[in-house]
Write an enzyme that holds these catalytic residues in place. Structure first.
Site, PDB file in Angstrom:
ATOM      1  N   ASP A  17       0.856  -1.176   0.000  1.00  0.00           N
ATOM      2  CA  ASP A  17       0.000   0.000   0.000  1.00  0.00           C
ATOM      3  C   ASP A  17       0.895   1.229   0.000  1.00  0.00           C
ATOM      4  OD1 ASP A  17      -2.600  -1.428   0.511  1.00  0.00           O
ATOM      5  OD2 ASP A  17      -1.530  -2.003   2.325  1.00  0.00           O
ATOM      6  N   ASP A  45      -6.159  -7.477  -2.214  1.00  0.00           N
ATOM      7  CA  ASP A  45      -6.889  -6.914  -1.072  1.00  0.00           C
ATOM      8  C   ASP A  45      -8.005  -5.974  -1.512  1.00  0.00           C
ATOM      9  OD1 ASP A  45      -7.442  -6.650   1.608  1.00  0.00           O
ATOM     10  OD2 ASP A  45      -6.008  -5.025   1.931  1.00  0.00           O
ATOM     11  N   HIS A 103      -6.779   0.875  -3.241  1.00  0.00           N
ATOM     12  CA  HIS A 103      -7.980   0.652  -2.435  1.00  0.00           C
ATOM     13  C   HIS A 103      -7.974   1.431  -1.124  1.00  0.00           C
ATOM     14  CE1 HIS A 103      -5.045  -2.589  -1.697  1.00  0.00           C
ATOM     15  NE2 HIS A 103      -5.393  -2.492  -0.434  1.00  0.00           N
TER      16      HIS A 103
END
Length: 913
Positions: free
Chosen positions: A24, A134, A360
């Site tokens: 991320d 994810d 996300h």
């Protein structure tokens, strides 16, 4: 369906260990803090891959943005990274970022894929595995998109219920799978091998080296994976979120080989694993169809409420996507047809900055506040470029229009062009600010008063044929502005301005129409025309709106007689959840504006538009009870919280603006919330009264039909779903569509007259997930304005109102011009097409060429034909795919049209040379 035990007896088990780190870019720490760890990770991985022949591969999370981020710090390492990618030791792509699939548009998904593919190939090799480790659920058209892009498989972690081998009673087409290997099928029938992570993407992290610990680890982990594996190829993901490289992995693998000599352990990669699975896989694996949103689970794992936190950022995303895909790109294409260079590099830059907000965590706003602050800045930066590119393209196009017949012998003439980039002809109210006169000298105080003292003439508005058009013309006074010529220093000036507002009818798709203000001896428009038909009532030929004392309103479809009573009231509830999850407070009481007096004012009354302003206020608790802070700090699981709301009450003021336009089939609404409370949610509730069990929601390249009630397994107290442009419901006679600007969350309430509740604001104080991360800015204190529209329709009109729902995303735009010669007429459409049930999705230049790419989506279950009129600029038309490869050529028929049939739910990309 084959039993796993049979597979074990037939073939030797192979354990594929894939090293990775789910990266991320930003989340519980700010981007730059995460990037420091990324530099460390890639340095370590590169050293291992170069110097340890037994450490053979590292999967860089399926996106190339990580390499951009790394190489910005260490550009001298580019050749090293390229060499490792070319050798297959580091993977690259296929994505630029790992996006959320429901909060980003279909076109953004394609740009993400094109950019990731381009950057991966520059590094030397593209990983052909779609990757969503994810993502908070998976959009139904992803197998079709990835199949068109040549992907061999797709790996993902959420959205499907894994039931293991104790339950073999699967029905074809459900959301359940007994195997971690499935066939995932899009609505059009495109199927791709799906690799589910039923044991999550960290099931092989931190593998022990010491034999005793390794034996415990492998005994449990092998059993866990065998529970779901449909082949003898077992997948172990050696990593997790921001997981450092396991340097001693080769030693750990050697330990495993000694402990289990009957099993082959390999340090693997996705291509090797997928190839082995495909060679062994039988015919009878599960087929999972369409979107994967945990329909057959407890409903908690796909984190739908991330669609409603930080609604300000969600709105910025929709503005950014619209500015690029629905304005800047098509405007640049049309200007390019007239000779202007297509700004490919600038568009790519704007897209990349926008897409850096599409991972996300970033787009779902489940971050700490400092991350969301940076997300907001990126949205603005991207849109600044897109808006300027669109402006320059429209100005260039306007210069090519012949306005020489609009001579000013009889007084002042102020021409302007109105542009429509929606893909269909569009009727809408538009405003243009025009300079009546300019002063370039002494632009300080003297120039201001020189302009301010001009006596404005009486103006009338005329269209390209010279017909008078009803308009509202306002004196805007004097304003400062400037020109930036290509060959001169900047030129500041003062201008005396007027604003003209009117309803522009049927502006050509991908085109424009010229209007002009002309000086007149007297006002010629008839101001007595009105849409006001009674006290707090307005109507046009399509709908009637009656506003009630409590601010709700009754909408009547005048074509069918269907009445929707007391819709549009507001509901406020407590929220003791977090940025991921909505959890209503223990008391569970909703506060609404129903039966509470509202102040109603007529705000506008013109021949082409009526507008009412409604002021309401309700008393709501100031926040959750003080126990919430303790629950957050002690990391109490949010579904287990039993917490009420504060006894202290505050005023929540809500302003509503209802707008009805002369030719419109819809009621446009703006809601402004002056938020003074915390830990709560505000929704607008629209009871439909429709006798329907299902509804339709716009998604990425799809309008998906969903059940109004979730399955029996659904335990989540929130029944919310996600939408893109609109949600609609229909019974045998009538229907209603609700379009929105950046409002991605809705819920159907079957026990409340099949009401559709659209979330306008959700306010929480913590990130959630694995620790305590306070997010005071996510409490959304301040003033927020939300826009949406309601379109009633009759049986048989649903596909037509889909078009209007898409058009709501993109307004008409006006560009002033002068009187000059030009090569183009005063009304023109550059791309004319027809096709019922088909969405016009995008118009852009080819990624690696100069052809024009246009995309259509069949949003229905039936084949649909489109007809495209051949234009003089069209030399050749061919079928393509999402990665813009040239496929089958198309021929023009005798009627001067290209005829193309789209299969049910097909994503069709055409190339035009």
């Amino acid at each position: 369906m084959r039993k796993y035990e049979k597979v074990v007896n037939e073939m030797k088990t192979t354990v594929h260990i894939i090293s990775h780190s789910h990266w991320d870019r930003e989340w519980y720490m700010a981007f730059e803090k995460h990037r420091m760890k990324l530099v460390e990770l890639l340095d370590t991985a590169s050293d291992l891959l170069e110097n340890n022949e037994n450490y053979r591969s590292f999967h860089m999370d399926g996106h190339t943005a990580a390499y951009d981020d790394y190489l910005e710090i260490k550009p001298e390492q580019k050749e090293r990274i390229k060499k490792l990618v070319q050798e297959g030791k580091l993977t690259a792509g296929p994505w630029y970022v790992l996006q959320d699939e429901f909060l980003t548009s279909g076109e953004a998904c394609v740009r993400n894929l094109l950019t990731g593919r381009k950057e991966a190939l520059k590094l030397g090799k593209l990983c052909p595995i779609g990757y969503f480790p994810d993502a908070f659920g998976n959009a139904g058209q992803m197998p079709q998109v990835l199949a068109q892009a040549g992907m061999e498989a797709v790996a993902f972690g959420r959205g499907v219920k894994s039931i293991g081998f104790n339950n073999e009673t699967l029905e074809k087409g459900t959301y359940e799978t007994a195997y971690s290997e499935i066939n995932w099928q899009s609505p059009d029938g495109s199927t791709l091998l799906g690799i589910l992570f039923p044991n999550w993407y960290n099931n092989g992290m931190e593998i022990p080296v010491e034999p005793e610990e390794a034996k415990k680890f492998w005994d449990k982990k092998l059993a866990d994976v065998r529970q779901y594996a449909g082949t003898s190829q077992l997948l172990f993901m050696n990593g997790c979120d921001h997981q450092p490289v396991q340097k001693d992995l080769p030693q750990a693998i050697e330990t495993a080989k000694k402990l289990y000599p009957e099993i082959e352990f390999i340090h693997s990669d996705f291509e090797t694993y997928v190839k082995a699975v495909k060679e062994e896989l039988g015919e009878n694996i599960s087929v999972v169809k369409g979107e994967l949103t945990s329909q057959e689970t407890d409903g908690r794992f796909t984190l739908v409420n991330t669609a409603s936190n930080r609604i300000d950022l969600k709105q910025l995303n929709r503005k950014g996507e619209t500015a690029l895909e629905r304005k800047a790109e098509p405007a640049a294409v049309l200007a390019g047809l007239e000779g202007k260079k297509y700004p490919k590099e600038l568009l790519e830059y704007s897209w990349k900055v926008l897409m850096q907000n599409h991972p996300h965590d970033s787009i779902c706003s489940c971050n700490v506040d400092e991350v969301n602050d940076e997300v907001a800045i990126r949205f603005v930066k991207s849109r600044q470029v897109a808006e300027q590119l669109c402006k320059e393209s429209m100005e260039y196009l306007t210069e090519q229009i012949d306005t020489s017949n609009l001579n000013s012998e009889n007084g002042k003439v102020l021409p302007f062009a109105v542009y429509n980039f929606t893909g269909w002809n569009k009727t809408d109210v538009v405003s243009a600010v025009l300079d009546v006169d300019r002063c370039f000298e002494n632009i300080q105080e003297k120039a201001y008063w020189e302009m301010q003292n001009i006596k404005l003439p009486v103006f009338v508005l005329k269209d390209a044929e010279g017909n008078i058009v009803d308009a509202k013309i306002e004196d805007m006074g004097t304003a400062f502005d400037y020109l930036l010529p290509d060959d001169k220093f900047r030129q500041p000036y003062m201008a005396r301005q007027v604003r003209v507002t009117f309803e522009a009818k049927e502006v050509p798709a991908m085109g424009y129409r010229v209007y002009h203000l002309q000086e007149a001896e007297a006002k010629q428009a008839d101001d007595t025309k009105t849409l006001i038909t009674g006290s707090n009532t307005m109507e046009n030929e399509n709908i009637r709106v009656e506003i009630h004392e409590d601010g709700s309103y009754t909408l009547t479809n005048l074509k069918t007689g269907r009445v929707y009573s007391h819709i549009g009231y507001y509901e406020e509830t407590g929220d003791i959840g977090n940025e991921y999850i909505y959890v209503q407070d223990t008391n569970g009481q909703a506060i609404t504006t129903q039966n509470k007096p509202a102040k109603i004012t007529l705000a506008e009354d013109t021949p082409f538009c009526a507008k009412y302003h409604i002021c309401q206020s309700i008393e709501v608790p100031e926040s959750a009870a003080k126990e919430l802070e303790i629950a957050q700090k002690s990391f109490q699981e949010c579904y287990n919280r039993h917490i009420g709301r504060s006894d202290k009450m505050v005023e929540l003021a809500i302003e509503t603006e209802l707008t009805l336009e002369k030719s419109s089939k819809s009621l446009k609404i703006q809601t402004t919330i002056h938020n003074t409370a915390k830990d709560h949610r505000v929704r607008v509730v629209i009871p439909t009264g429709l006798a329907a069990d299902t509804h339709f929601a716009d998604s990425a390249f799809e309008v998906v039909e969903r059940n109004n009630r979730h399955s029996k397994q659904w335990e989540n107290p929130s029944g919310c779903d996600r939408q893109q442009s609109f949600v609609a419901m229909q019974d045998e006679k009538d229907g209603m569509l609700i379009a929105n600007h950046g409002l991605y969350e809705y819920e159907v309430l079957p026990d409340m007259e099949n009401a559709i509740a659209v979330t306008l604001l959700r306010c929480v104080g913590e990130l959630g997930d694995w620790g305590y991360f306070p997010t005071p800015k996510a409490q959304m204190q301040g003033t927020y304005t939300l826009s949406y529209e309601i379109l009633p329709f009759a049986d048989g009109e649903r596909l037509d109102v889909y078009t209007l729902g898409y058009q709501f995303q993109n307004e008409l735009m006006a560009v002033p011009t002068g009187i000059h010669t030009g090569v183009n007429p005063q009304e023109k459409g550059f791309f004319n097409w027809t096709g019922e049930g088909v969405n016009f999705s995008g118009l852009k230049q080819q990624e690696n060429g100069s052809d024009i790419m246009v995309r259509f989506i069949n949003v229905t279950e039936l084949p649909r034909e489109i007809e495209i009129q051949k234009q003089s600029w069209m030399e050749k038309m061919y079928k393509s795919n999402v990665i813009e490869e040239e496929k089958e050529g198309l021929e023009v028929r005798e009627d001067g049209m290209y005829h193309v049939v789209l299969k049910p739910f097909e994503i069709l990309t055409l190339g035009i040379r």
